[in-house]
Scaffold this active site. Sequence first.
Site, short mmCIF file in Angstrom:
data_model
loop_
_atom_site.label_atom_id
_atom_site.label_comp_id
_atom_site.label_asym_id
_atom_site.label_seq_id
_atom_site.Cartn_x
_atom_site.Cartn_y
_atom_site.Cartn_z
N LYS A 98 0.83 -1.20 0.00
CA LYS A 98 0.00 0.00 0.00
C LYS A 98 0.86 1.26 0.00
CE LYS A 98 -4.06 2.09 0.52
NZ LYS A 98 -5.11 2.00 -0.50
N LYS B 235 -11.27 -1.82 -5.71
CA LYS B 235 -12.62 -1.29 -5.84
C LYS B 235 -13.57 -2.37 -6.38
CE LYS B 235 -11.06 3.46 -6.56
NZ LYS B 235 -9.79 3.20 -5.88
#
Length: 314
Positions: free
Chosen positions: A128, A275
């Site tokens: 991340k 997503k």
Amino acid sequence: MGKRIVIALGGNALGKNLPEQMIAVRRTANAIVDLIQDGHQVILTHGNGPQVGMIQKAFTQLTRAEPDQYIPCPLSVCVAMSQGYIGYDLQNALREALLDRGIKKGVATVLTQVEVDPDDPAFTHPTKPIGAFMTREEAEQMRVERDYQVVEDAGRGYRRVVASPQPKSIIEIESIRNMVEAGLVVVACGGGGIPVFLTRGHHLKGAAAVIDKDFAASLMAQQLNADYLLILTAVEKAAIHFGTPQQKWLDRMTPAEALQYAQEGHFAPGSMLPKVQAAAAFVRSGPGRKALITQLEKAGEGLRGETGTLLQEG
């Protein structure tokens, strides 16, 4: 009839620094209040990648300048700080936009802890990106001084990467649910939530991680029995073969189709992939649930079926 909607705001809704954020949240608030004015019940979450990195960088500079007075700030505390100041800007902008339209509705930010598994494989494979872009020399300095893991990011420079474990449970979910049932507009799970481990007894210990806000939004939407998960991003629709002559915009997908496209590598990790995965997980979690991926400015049109990428069964 109005729907209960959990909205995951992308970074473009917040800006990259404090001055940009103060401008961006006004535009964001007006788009959200459009949905509230249409009769929808809204719960918000947001990302914090640039902000949490900015906070940690500031503490690193303080520690370096005055090591006898300041100590490094744990990443979990930086996430909490980012939740507080982003929530502060969001709730004030939302309150103002609501009152400007004659809507008297309370807005509240919940500093939210999210439990993660200490054995999650993400802790051994950090992916991340957080914080600002660095030159190669700056990145190497941070690797040596702070033991940061850094990666080159799409030709734009170097960024720190940290673990991004999957969320297991939302610690404050009952408080969030009570506020939602009372009619408040709630900002919660900011930045994916403050990552914590459950340790001995009832003690919660902060984890050096950043949870993906889309997965946290999906879990929160499931636990609040939402009708829609609305994931707002920089593009109007998801696409396969993105950026190639074969690019195809996607109007709708089943969760099975979405996950097949993901397996084929059509969605970029750290960008569209989480997503789509989060949207598919929400739709599969209960009958009648839908997820929509689109731009902030297109949210209302998307809910009316006019644009965006809709995920639903059948």
